[in-house]
Design a protein around this motif. Structure first.
Motif, short mmCIF file in Angstrom:
data_model
loop_
_atom_site.label_atom_id
_atom_site.label_comp_id
_atom_site.label_asym_id
_atom_site.label_seq_id
_atom_site.Cartn_x
_atom_site.Cartn_y
_atom_site.Cartn_z
N LEU A 58 -26.47 -1.67 5.30
CA LEU A 58 -25.87 -0.35 5.52
C LEU A 58 -24.37 -0.47 5.79
O LEU A 58 -23.56 0.29 5.25
N ARG A 59 -24.00 -1.47 6.61
CA ARG A 59 -22.58 -1.69 6.91
C ARG A 59 -21.81 -2.01 5.64
O ARG A 59 -20.72 -1.46 5.40
N ASP A 60 -22.36 -2.90 4.79
CA ASP A 60 -21.67 -3.25 3.54
C ASP A 60 -21.56 -2.07 2.61
O ASP A 60 -20.55 -1.90 1.92
N THR A 61 -22.58 -1.23 2.56
CA THR A 61 -22.55 -0.05 1.70
C THR A 61 -21.50 0.95 2.18
O THR A 61 -20.77 1.53 1.37
N ILE A 62 -21.42 1.13 3.49
CA ILE A 62 -20.46 2.10 4.04
C ILE A 62 -19.02 1.65 3.77
O ILE A 62 -18.17 2.47 3.43
N CYS A 84 -18.53 -2.58 0.06
CA CYS A 84 -18.67 -3.97 -0.39
C CYS A 84 -19.94 -4.06 -1.24
O CYS A 84 -21.04 -4.24 -0.71
N VAL A 85 -19.78 -3.93 -2.56
CA VAL A 85 -20.92 -3.94 -3.46
C VAL A 85 -20.77 -5.11 -4.40
O VAL A 85 -19.70 -5.30 -4.96
N PRO A 86 -21.75 -5.96 -4.63
CA PRO A 86 -23.10 -5.97 -4.06
C PRO A 86 -23.06 -6.40 -2.60
O PRO A 86 -22.15 -7.11 -2.17
N VAL A 87 -24.07 -5.99 -1.85
CA VAL A 87 -24.12 -6.28 -0.42
C VAL A 87 -24.25 -7.78 -0.19
O VAL A 87 -24.71 -8.52 -1.04
N SER A 88 -23.87 -8.23 1.00
CA SER A 88 -23.83 -9.65 1.31
C SER A 88 -25.20 -10.32 1.22
O SER A 88 -25.31 -11.49 0.88
N VAL A 89 -26.25 -9.58 1.52
CA VAL A 89 -27.60 -10.16 1.46
C VAL A 89 -27.93 -10.59 0.05
O VAL A 89 -28.54 -11.64 -0.16
N LEU A 90 -27.52 -9.83 -0.92
CA LEU A 90 -27.81 -10.16 -2.31
C LEU A 90 -26.77 -11.10 -2.91
O LEU A 90 -27.01 -11.69 -3.96
N GLN A 91 -25.64 -11.25 -2.26
CA GLN A 91 -24.56 -12.07 -2.77
C GLN A 91 -24.71 -13.53 -2.39
O GLN A 91 -24.47 -14.41 -3.18
N ASN A 92 -25.09 -13.81 -1.15
CA ASN A 92 -25.17 -15.19 -0.66
C ASN A 92 -26.56 -15.72 -0.80
O ASN A 92 -27.48 -15.31 -0.26
#
Length: 71
Positions: free
Chosen positions: A56-60, A63-71
């Motif tokens: 949610l923080r990354d979306t707000i 920062c797309v794609p979010v860090s969970v999907l990036q790392n």
């Protein structure tokens, strides 16, 4: 010198990202304790809140794609 600055900035952003996820997870764990969940419930609840809060923080902040999907 520029490479060192980029490396320090990247580590600082990564550190804040990890600290934010830990704070979200602790918030979920405290809520799970208040709801009188067992240990498994607390772990699952804090994991969901930690990961969801980070996404949610990354979306707000955009920062797309979010860090969970990036790392």
């Amino acid at each position: 010198m520029l490479l060192a600055t980029i490396f320090v900035d990247f580590n600082l952003v990564f550190l804040f990202d990890i600290l934010g996820t830990i704070i979200f997870a602790l918030t979920g764990a405290i809520s799970g304790i208040k709801l009188k969940l067992d240990w498994l419930g607390i772990i699952v609840f804090s994991s969901i809140v930690g990961i969801g809060g980070g996404m949610l923080r990354d979306t707000i902040i955009g920062c797309v794609p979010v860090s969970v999907l990036q790392n």
